[in-house]
Scaffold this motif. Structure first.
Motif, PDB file in Angstrom:
ATOM      1  N   ASN A 204       1.879  -0.851  -0.486  1.00 39.43           N
ATOM      2  CA  ASN A 204       2.596  -1.751  -1.384  1.00 39.43           C
ATOM      3  C   ASN A 204       4.087  -1.451  -1.442  1.00 39.43           C
ATOM      4  OD1 ASN A 204       3.641  -1.852  -4.490  1.00 39.43           O
ATOM      5  ND2 ASN A 204       2.548  -3.723  -3.928  1.00 39.43           N
ATOM      6  N   ALA A 205       4.455  -0.158  -1.478  1.00 38.08           N
ATOM      7  CA  ALA A 205       5.875   0.193  -1.604  1.00 38.08           C
ATOM      8  C   ALA A 205       6.680  -0.344  -0.426  1.00 38.08           C
ATOM      9  CB  ALA A 205       6.028   1.708  -1.712  1.00 38.08           C
ATOM     10  N   ASP A 206       6.170  -0.149   0.786  1.00 39.08           N
ATOM     11  CA  ASP A 206       6.852  -0.659   1.979  1.00 39.08           C
ATOM     12  C   ASP A 206       6.905  -2.188   1.973  1.00 39.08           C
ATOM     13  OD1 ASP A 206       7.162   1.921   2.833  1.00 39.08           O
ATOM     14  OD2 ASP A 206       5.549   1.861   4.315  1.00 39.08           O
ATOM     15  N   LEU A 207       5.809  -2.794   1.548  1.00 36.51           N
ATOM     16  CA  LEU A 207       5.752  -4.257   1.519  1.00 36.51           C
ATOM     17  C   LEU A 207       6.753  -4.835   0.526  1.00 36.51           C
ATOM     18  CD1 LEU A 207       4.513  -6.959   2.255  1.00 36.51           C
ATOM     19  CD2 LEU A 207       2.619  -6.467   0.687  1.00 36.51           C
ATOM     20  N   MET A 208       6.873  -4.219  -0.644  1.00 39.31           N
ATOM     21  CA  MET A 208       7.817  -4.706  -1.637  1.00 39.31           C
ATOM     22  C   MET A 208       9.262  -4.553  -1.158  1.00 39.31           C
ATOM     23  SD  MET A 208       6.167  -6.119  -4.105  1.00 39.31           S
ATOM     24  CE  MET A 208       5.146  -6.745  -2.743  1.00 39.31           C
ATOM     25  N   GLN A 209       9.549  -3.457  -0.466  1.00 33.60           N
ATOM     26  CA  GLN A 209      10.888  -3.284   0.112  1.00 33.60           C
ATOM     27  C   GLN A 209      11.173  -4.386   1.124  1.00 33.60           C
ATOM     28  OE1 GLN A 209      11.349   0.636   1.759  1.00 33.60           O
ATOM     29  NE2 GLN A 209      11.347   1.646  -0.242  1.00 33.60           N
ATOM     30  N   ALA A 210      10.157  -4.739   1.888  1.00 34.58           N
ATOM     31  CA  ALA A 210      10.334  -5.751   2.932  1.00 34.58           C
ATOM     32  C   ALA A 210      10.620  -7.126   2.343  1.00 34.58           C
ATOM     33  CB  ALA A 210       9.088  -5.810   3.814  1.00 34.58           C
ATOM     34  N   ILE A 211       9.857  -7.517   1.324  1.00 30.91           N
ATOM     35  CA  ILE A 211      10.072  -8.861   0.767  1.00 30.91           C
ATOM     36  C   ILE A 211      11.361  -8.913  -0.046  1.00 30.91           C
ATOM     37  CG2 ILE A 211       8.665  -8.512  -1.322  1.00 30.91           C
ATOM     38  CD1 ILE A 211       7.775 -11.475  -0.935  1.00 30.91           C
ATOM     39  N   MET A 212      11.684  -7.830  -0.748  1.00 33.52           N
ATOM     40  CA  MET A 212      12.938  -7.818  -1.511  1.00 33.52           C
ATOM     41  C   MET A 212      14.149  -7.769  -0.584  1.00 33.52           C
ATOM     42  SD  MET A 212      11.852  -8.246  -4.486  1.00 33.52           S
ATOM     43  CE  MET A 212      13.513  -8.293  -5.145  1.00 33.52           C
ATOM     44  N   GLY A 213      13.948  -7.215   0.616  1.00 37.64           N
ATOM     45  CA  GLY A 213      15.038  -7.140   1.586  1.00 37.64           C
ATOM     46  C   GLY A 213      15.136  -8.357   2.482  1.00 37.64           C
ATOM     47  N   GLY A 214      14.265  -9.336   2.285  1.00 34.45           N
ATOM     48  CA  GLY A 214      14.319 -10.560   3.070  1.00 34.45           C
ATOM     49  C   GLY A 214      13.718 -10.449   4.456  1.00 34.45           C
ATOM     50  N   HIS A 215      12.907  -9.422   4.694  1.00 33.79           N
ATOM     51  CA  HIS A 215      12.304  -9.235   6.024  1.00 33.79           C
ATOM     52  C   HIS A 215      11.072 -10.114   6.225  1.00 33.79           C
ATOM     53  CE1 HIS A 215      15.098  -5.984   6.591  1.00 33.79           C
ATOM     54  NE2 HIS A 215      14.643  -5.363   5.512  1.00 33.79           N
ATOM     55  N   VAL A 216      10.422 -10.513   5.129  1.00 33.66           N
ATOM     56  CA  VAL A 216       9.320 -11.478   5.187  1.00 33.66           C
ATOM     57  C   VAL A 216       9.538 -12.505   4.087  1.00 33.66           C
ATOM     58  CG1 VAL A 216       7.584  -9.956   6.220  1.00 33.66           C
ATOM     59  CG2 VAL A 216       7.886  -9.966   3.736  1.00 33.66           C
ATOM     60  N   MET A 217       8.943 -13.673   4.249  1.00 29.16           N
ATOM     61  CA  MET A 217       9.141 -14.753   3.294  1.00 29.16           C
ATOM     62  C   MET A 217       8.166 -14.708   2.126  1.00 29.16           C
ATOM     63  SD  MET A 217       9.710 -17.785   6.126  1.00 29.16           S
ATOM     64  CE  MET A 217       9.922 -19.083   4.896  1.00 29.16           C
ATOM     65  N   ALA A 218       7.022 -14.041   2.333  1.00 24.51           N
ATOM     66  CA  ALA A 218       5.993 -13.973   1.296  1.00 24.51           C
ATOM     67  C   ALA A 218       5.234 -12.662   1.441  1.00 24.51           C
ATOM     68  CB  ALA A 218       5.034 -15.158   1.409  1.00 24.51           C
ATOM     69  N   ALA A 219       4.498 -12.316   0.415  1.00 27.13           N
ATOM     70  CA  ALA A 219       3.676 -11.102   0.449  1.00 27.13           C
ATOM     71  C   ALA A 219       2.316 -11.397  -0.149  1.00 27.13           C
ATOM     72  CB  ALA A 219       4.353  -9.971  -0.316  1.00 27.13           C
ATOM     73  N   ALA A 220       1.277 -10.949   0.545  1.00 29.74           N
ATOM     74  CA  ALA A 220      -0.095 -11.038   0.053  1.00 29.74           C
ATOM     75  C   ALA A 220      -0.549  -9.623  -0.259  1.00 29.74           C
ATOM     76  CB  ALA A 220      -0.997 -11.675   1.106  1.00 29.74           C
ATOM     77  N   ASP A 221      -0.868  -9.371  -1.525  1.00 29.17           N
ATOM     78  CA  ASP A 221      -1.160  -7.995  -1.904  1.00 29.17           C
ATOM     79  C   ASP A 221      -1.840  -7.959  -3.264  1.00 29.17           C
ATOM     80  OD1 ASP A 221      -1.223  -5.232  -1.782  1.00 29.17           O
ATOM     81  OD2 ASP A 221       0.855  -4.960  -2.408  1.00 29.17           O
TER      82      ASP A 221
END
Length: 324
Positions: free
Chosen positions: A189-206
């Motif tokens: 989750n921590a890596d995923l949240m960094q990714a979506i907040m940084g604009g690396h992905v458009m959405a997150a499923a978690d």
């Protein structure tokens, strides 16, 4: 010769009766040292925080420390694999996420997820959903589907790993919606949240590790995956409300190595069951809209058998089964 054979059998029987009381004494005094609890996701996420609360409570019951070890990666299946080489003495236990029951269909393994784990207790399950940044042009699920249809394969979403429940459920929903998405796996989750907040992905499923970001106004919930809406996010519709016959809460619990003595399994079960009832654990779960989901050792074993059969259907439906 017959007399010698009979004497040999008698000697073995005597030895067995002599060893048994020693073993029984060991079981009665279990545990005599710290217990290691391996969990499938990194430190700081919902799994880590809730399982540490459970471990702390179990430590008080057992009178020995229950030490958490994070082992992320491989879709949450590394702890279960670690059990295969661990002594069957109760001093190594592991979280068993739902992905473990898919392993036999998606990769080659030399062990059986049902037969080669001693199932101790099921403790909870996740609350899941799909989120996007609040400044995203995607304001609701209809926008999400429309964008994906207009831009096939270009809508990126992250999950906590390939073949995890967030990944497979999103792909199942995408299949039913007639859209193609681009999946980006992360270790937790921590890596995923960094990714979506940084604009690396458009959405997150978690699972609801995204809750603090939603509450801070940084992310928006498009849908949730339970049987009913989440109390903290009552405006977010469920998948069923959106027309998809999907409910996913991905129950998980604790397993021990195959061959762990039943008395040790029972001692672990009783300790973790009592730990589940502690208010501090219930508060940790509530932070992420998770609920206690108790299953006894027998019920959890049956759940494992049933889930292996059910997951086979999902894997085949998505075309993700390994080559024969």
């Amino acid at each position: 010769m017959i007399r010698r054979s009979l004497l040999g059998v008698a000697a073995l029987s005597l030895a067995a009766t002599m060893v048994s009381p020693v073993q029984a004494q060991a079981w009665r005094t279990f545990p005599e040292k710290p217990i290691k609890l391996i969990i499938a996701f990194p430190a700081g996420g919902p799994t880590d925080i809730t399982m540490r609360a459970l471990a702390d409570n179990a430590s008080k019951v057992l009178g020995r420390p229950v030490i958490v070890e994070n082992k992320p990666g491989a879709g949450g299946t590394l702890p279960a694999q670690a059990l295969q080489g661990a002594p069957a003495d109760g001093y190594t236990v592991a979280q068993i996420p739902l992905g473990v029951f898919r392993l036999g269909y998606t990769t080659k393994i030399n062990w059986d997820p049902v037969q080669d784990i001693s199932y101790v207790i099921n403790v909870t399950g996740y609350a899941f959903g799909i989120v996007v940044p609040t400044d995203s042009p995607i304001k609701n699920w209809a926008d999400f589907v429309a964008y994906a249809k207009d831009n096939p394969g270009k809508l990126t979403y992250g999950s906590t790993g390939t073949l995890t429940s967030p990944h497979l459920t999103t792909e199942l929903v995408a299949q039913q919606a007639g859209i193609t998405l681009q999946h980006v796996p992360y270790k937790g989750n921590a890596d995923l949240m960094q990714a979506i907040m940084g604009g690396h992905v458009m959405a997150a499923a978690d699972s609801t590790g995204w809750a603090p970001f939603v509450e801070a106004g940084k992310l928006r919930v498009l849908n949730t995956w339970g049987a009913k809406r989440l109390g903290k996010f009552p405006d977010a519709p469920t998948l069923k409300e959106l027309g998809y016959d999907v409910v996913q809460n991905s129950p998980f619990g604790i397993g021990a190595p195959k061959g762990t003595p039943p008395e040790v399994v029972q001692r672990l079960h009783d300790a973790f069951k009592k730990a589940m009832e502690d208010p501090s654990y219930l508060l940790a779960l509530a932070k992420y809209d998770m609920l206690p989901d108790y299953k006894s050792s027998a019920d959890y074993t049956q759940f494992a058998k049933d889930t292996v059969s059910r997951e086979k259907v999902l894997i085949e439906k998505l075309g993700l089964a390994k080559a024969p």
